[in-house]
Design a protein around this motif. Structure first.
Motif, PDB file in Angstrom:
ATOM      1  N   ALA A 131       0.830  -1.202   0.000  1.00 30.08           N
ATOM      2  CA  ALA A 131       0.000   0.000   0.000  1.00 30.08           C
ATOM      3  C   ALA A 131       0.867   1.256   0.000  1.00 30.08           C
ATOM      4  CB  ALA A 131      -0.930  -0.010   1.215  1.00 30.08           C
ATOM      5  N   GLY A 132       1.933   1.275   0.817  1.00 30.46           N
ATOM      6  CA  GLY A 132       2.815   2.435   0.846  1.00 30.46           C
ATOM      7  C   GLY A 132       3.534   2.659  -0.474  1.00 30.46           C
ATOM      8  N   THR A 133       3.947   1.579  -1.112  1.00 31.75           N
ATOM      9  CA  THR A 133       4.642   1.703  -2.399  1.00 31.75           C
ATOM     10  C   THR A 133       3.702   2.229  -3.481  1.00 31.75           C
ATOM     11  OG1 THR A 133       6.106  -0.129  -1.799  1.00 31.75           O
ATOM     12  CG2 THR A 133       5.972   0.453  -4.123  1.00 31.75           C
ATOM     13  N   LEU A 134       2.468   1.729  -3.513  1.00 32.87           N
ATOM     14  CA  LEU A 134       1.499   2.220  -4.497  1.00 32.87           C
ATOM     15  C   LEU A 134       1.211   3.703  -4.283  1.00 32.87           C
ATOM     16  CD1 LEU A 134      -1.043  -0.758  -4.671  1.00 32.87           C
ATOM     17  CD2 LEU A 134       0.453   0.053  -6.508  1.00 32.87           C
ATOM     18  N   PHE A 135       1.110   4.120  -3.035  1.00 33.31           N
ATOM     19  CA  PHE A 135       0.848   5.532  -2.745  1.00 33.31           C
ATOM     20  C   PHE A 135       1.994   6.408  -3.239  1.00 33.31           C
ATOM     21  CE2 PHE A 135       1.336   9.118   0.251  1.00 33.31           C
ATOM     22  CZ  PHE A 135       0.140   9.790  -0.024  1.00 33.31           C
ATOM     23  N   MET A 163      17.190  11.964  -3.348  1.00 27.84           N
ATOM     24  CA  MET A 163      16.042  11.613  -4.180  1.00 27.84           C
ATOM     25  C   MET A 163      15.590  10.196  -3.831  1.00 27.84           C
ATOM     26  SD  MET A 163      15.868  14.346  -6.204  1.00 27.84           S
ATOM     27  CE  MET A 163      14.962  13.852  -7.657  1.00 27.84           C
ATOM     28  N   LEU A 164      14.314   9.917  -4.078  1.00 25.21           N
ATOM     29  CA  LEU A 164      13.740   8.597  -3.807  1.00 25.21           C
ATOM     30  C   LEU A 164      13.055   8.090  -5.058  1.00 25.21           C
ATOM     31  CD1 LEU A 164      13.049   6.359  -1.701  1.00 25.21           C
ATOM     32  CD2 LEU A 164      10.915   7.612  -1.277  1.00 25.21           C
ATOM     33  N   GLN A 165      13.324   6.838  -5.407  1.00 26.37           N
ATOM     34  CA  GLN A 165      12.684   6.200  -6.559  1.00 26.37           C
ATOM     35  C   GLN A 165      11.765   5.092  -6.051  1.00 26.37           C
ATOM     36  OE1 GLN A 165      15.408   4.625  -9.441  1.00 26.37           O
ATOM     37  NE2 GLN A 165      13.817   4.209 -10.957  1.00 26.37           N
ATOM     38  N   PRO A 166      10.460   5.364  -5.907  1.00 24.33           N
ATOM     39  CA  PRO A 166       9.542   4.366  -5.331  1.00 24.33           C
ATOM     40  C   PRO A 166       9.449   3.075  -6.128  1.00 24.33           C
ATOM     41  CG  PRO A 166       8.540   6.553  -5.336  1.00 24.33           C
ATOM     42  CD  PRO A 166       9.785   6.639  -6.173  1.00 24.33           C
ATOM     43  N   SER A 167       9.706   3.125  -7.434  1.00 22.12           N
ATOM     44  CA  SER A 167       9.591   1.905  -8.236  1.00 22.12           C
ATOM     45  C   SER A 167      10.571   0.831  -7.791  1.00 22.12           C
ATOM     46  CB  SER A 167       9.808   2.231  -9.716  1.00 22.12           C
ATOM     47  OG  SER A 167      11.078   2.829  -9.928  1.00 22.12           O
ATOM     48  N   GLU A 168      11.699   1.237  -7.195  1.00 22.49           N
ATOM     49  CA  GLU A 168      12.642   0.236  -6.688  1.00 22.49           C
ATOM     50  C   GLU A 168      12.045  -0.548  -5.531  1.00 22.49           C
ATOM     51  OE1 GLU A 168      15.494  -0.732  -7.789  1.00 22.49           O
ATOM     52  OE2 GLU A 168      15.778   0.728  -9.390  1.00 22.49           O
ATOM     53  N   PHE A 169      11.208   0.119  -4.728  1.00 26.66           N
ATOM     54  CA  PHE A 169      10.553  -0.580  -3.625  1.00 26.66           C
ATOM     55  C   PHE A 169       9.367  -1.410  -4.116  1.00 26.66           C
ATOM     56  CE2 PHE A 169      12.816   2.940  -1.786  1.00 26.66           C
ATOM     57  CZ  PHE A 169      13.315   2.453  -0.594  1.00 26.66           C
ATOM     58  N   GLY A 170       8.912  -1.141  -5.354  1.00 25.66           N
ATOM     59  CA  GLY A 170       7.844  -1.955  -5.913  1.00 25.66           C
ATOM     60  C   GLY A 170       8.249  -3.401  -6.102  1.00 25.66           C
TER      61      GLY A 170
END
Length: 456
Positions: A131-135, A163-170
């Motif tokens: 849920a956090g990654t999708l947000f 910088m933060l790249q959320p797709s890596e946590f996906g």
């Protein structure tokens, strides 16, 4: 008295003593020839190696040791490959190294936490992480929040240079959530039905893929697709279903490549030996130049020529090329061997466990790291198109390093949970100090018993 038959060269006393035995003394057997030749030594070595591989803690040590060596060597190469880039930008020569070192320290904390967490807690975190990654991935597409780098809008600014790249946590989110989902359905015997096997795993994976592709990141999408296929394979998807999903995904990838001139240019640079028209294959060709000039043992650490502005992304996507130039074939083969050891250990953990969640999660993490390493190294070698993905645990980038180190912590935790490994760890005793049984050991002294009064 008839004369006894005498053997030539022997005395009568020796003949008489031949049949007598001394009481309590056994007859000596003829000594076998020592050694056995090089083949016997090779067999003994092979048996010793096989016994070492079959030990309960082999996977545990392989995961920890190989990931540690990859990370440390990656820090060294990040500093070497990025120092010229940092000086050209007017920063200190260790600017990128300091950021990577800080990310490695945070990642080490995440690895330690993940390796000590029980499996139940990992399963409980699957839905919050997803849920956090999708947000965060939705926030990336919001104007004013998402940041575009090199034409890809997959970043969120955290203030300053961070910088933060959320797709890596996906990737991590899909593995944890998918493993928990498949494990619960497997316990209920639902994985034999194709509807339960595909839904909702495939729709959620495609949702993640769609959010990533909105930002234009084709490389991360390929890794996420590999993780999805790995989970389906581990779940026992029928061959027809697996081939059908694979064909559908290949058709989508072909369409995305065909409709993008930039991706078509990258596809045409496979195996290129010249920069070509308008220098379209400049990066691919100079990566080959860097590897070719390294020789057997390289030009020496810090002595790369290509990092002086000739090779773009020398400290990120093409750090393997700088490694080959400075450390030679020996350095690149060492990196490949470390990734092979990490992949073998992950497969071993997934194959020996009796917990379905551990099997799916360990297989997913192994697929992630192995596929990403193959795509990155294949692009540097000119065998695959340049996908823009970093080399796991090795390339510069905190957003890629943090979830990967947490995933390695998962593998370590799973390796510790093997029944044989758990028993081996439980049998360990501290080598010095007070033992639990009250026995104290002193060097060069006899064993003594602990007494309440302190007397002996």
């Amino acid at each position: 008295m008839p004369a006894k038959q005498m053997l030539p060269g022997r005395r009568p006393s020796a003949v008489k003593a031949q049949g007598r035995k001394r009481p309590g003394v056994s007859a000596k057997r003829p000594a076998r020839p020592a050694g056995g030749g090089p083949l016997a030594g090779l067999r003994r070595t092979q048996q010793q190696v096989r016994r070492a591989w079959d030990r309960p803690l082999t996977a545990y040590y392989l995961i920890f040791g190989s990931s540690l060596l990859i990370t440390v060597l990656g820090l060294v190469m990040v500093y070497s490959a990025s120092m010229i880039k940092a000086l050209q930008l007017g920063l200190g020569d260790a600017y990128f190294f300091k950021k990577q070192f800080l990310a490695a320290l945070i990642g080490a904390g995440l690895l330690l936490v993940a390796s000590r967490m029980p499996v139940k807690l990992h399963r409980a975190l699957s839905y919050p992480v997803l849920a956090g990654t999708l947000f965060l991935m939705v926030l990336v597409q919001v104007p004013g929040i998402g940041v575009s780098i090199n034409g890809n809008q997959n970043w969120i600014s955290l203030g300053g240079p961070f910088m933060l790249q959320p797709s890596e946590f996906g990737k991590l989110a899909l593995i944890l959530w998918g493993a928990d989902l498949l494990a619960r359905k497997g316990d209920k015997g639902l994985l034999s039905q194709w509807k339960h096997l595909l839904v909702p795993l495939v729709p959620v994976a495609f949702l993640l893929l769609g959010l990533i592709m909105l930002g234009g990141d084709m490389g991360t999408s390929m890794i996420l697709g590999a993780i999805l296929f790995g989970l389906l394979w581990l779940a026992g998807a029928p061959t027809r279903m697996f081939v059908g999903v694979l064909a559908f995904a290949a058709a989508i990838v072909a369409l995305l490549i065909k409709t993008s001139p930039h991706r078509m240019d990258r596809l045409e640079c496979i195996g290129a030996t010249e920069p070509g028209k308008n220098d379209l294959c400049w990066q691919a060709v100079h990566g080959i130049y860097a590897l070719a000039s390294g020789g057997w043992f390289g030009s020496g650490l810090g002595a790369s020529v290509e990092k002086w502005g000739q090779l773009p992304e020398a400290h990120t996507d093409f750090i393997f090329a700088i490694t080959g130039e400075e450390l030679g074939l020996a350095g690149t083969l060492s990196v490949l061997a470390l990734f092979a050891a990490l992949g073998y250990a992950g497969i071993r953990v997934a194959g020996r466990t009796e917990d379905s969640f551990v099997r799916f999660a360990a297989g997913g993490v192994t697929t992630w790291i192995t596929a990403q390493a193959v795509i990155n190294i294949g692009a540097v070698l000119g065998l695959l198109p340049i996908a823009g993905v970093p080399l796991p645990l090795f390339s510069y980038g905190g957003s890629a390093l943090l979830p990967t180190m947490f995933a390695v912590g998962l593998l370590i935790a799973f390796a510790r949970e093997e029944p044989a490994a758990r028993a081996a760890l439980a049998m360990r005793q501290p080598k010095t100090g007070w033992r639990r049984t009250g026995v104290r050991w002193k060097s060069m002294r006899r064993r003594v018993k602990k007494r309440p009064s302190g007397e002996r």
